[in-house]
Design a protein around this motif. Sequence first.
Motif, PDB file in Angstrom:
ATOM      1  N   SER A  47       5.616   6.736 -10.743  1.00  0.00           N
ATOM      2  CA  SER A  47       3.790   6.457 -10.705  1.00  0.00           C
ATOM      3  C   SER A  47       3.343   7.175  -9.595  1.00  0.00           C
ATOM      4  O   SER A  47       3.470   6.785  -8.553  1.00  0.00           O
ATOM      5  N   SER A  50       1.019   4.650  -7.756  1.00  0.00           N
ATOM      6  CA  SER A  50       1.904   3.789  -6.648  1.00  0.00           C
ATOM      7  C   SER A  50       2.132   4.697  -5.637  1.00  0.00           C
ATOM      8  O   SER A  50       2.130   4.395  -4.358  1.00  0.00           O
ATOM      9  N   MET A  82      -0.623  -1.566  -7.992  1.00  0.00           N
ATOM     10  CA  MET A  82       0.641  -1.382  -8.658  1.00  0.00           C
ATOM     11  C   MET A  82       0.992  -2.247  -9.730  1.00  0.00           C
ATOM     12  O   MET A  82       1.570  -2.077 -10.697  1.00  0.00           O
ATOM     13  N   VAL A 139       6.897   2.196 -11.237  1.00  0.00           N
ATOM     14  CA  VAL A 139       6.102   1.702 -10.083  1.00  0.00           C
ATOM     15  C   VAL A 139       6.762   1.530  -8.716  1.00  0.00           C
ATOM     16  O   VAL A 139       6.305   2.204  -7.650  1.00  0.00           O
TER      17      VAL A 139
END
Length: 158
Positions: A47, A50, A82, A139
């Motif tokens: 991600s 993130s 997140m 994440v």
Amino acid sequence: MDLFSNFPLWAALFGIVFAQVIKIPIEFIATKEFKPGLAFSTGGMPSSHSAAVAAVTTSIGIEQGVSSGIFAVSAIFSIIIMFDASGVRRHAGEQAVLLNMLVKDFHYFVEEAKEWAKKAEYEKRKELKELLGHEPIEVFFGGLTGVIIAFITYPLFL
């Protein structure tokens, strides 16, 4: 503060770019499909949201200390972002999958009912973006990427 010496900003930008670019080889290893467009797409491993927020929070912690107020604000906003990336956005993507199936089924029914033979037109219809959010593991690795990027880039700003 001079923009070019803003360590948290650059750490976050490096985190985003790295996370987006690394998606291409990860996808290739996983599926044997080369998809350079992933560098400009949402979702996937890791991600980039993130990575960015973890990098900015880590770099603020390095510069200002983890007991500073700005670190606390950054950490809380990072947690919220997140959580959203793995929750709300992921579920919106799952709903997009179902809606796309319903739209396809409806259009197929209409086409069959009217005996339309324009398959090319059907294939050109725009679908909802299904890969909106992230699995929790994506994440996690995005956050880990951001922390690592912050520690790697810190010496550049000394």
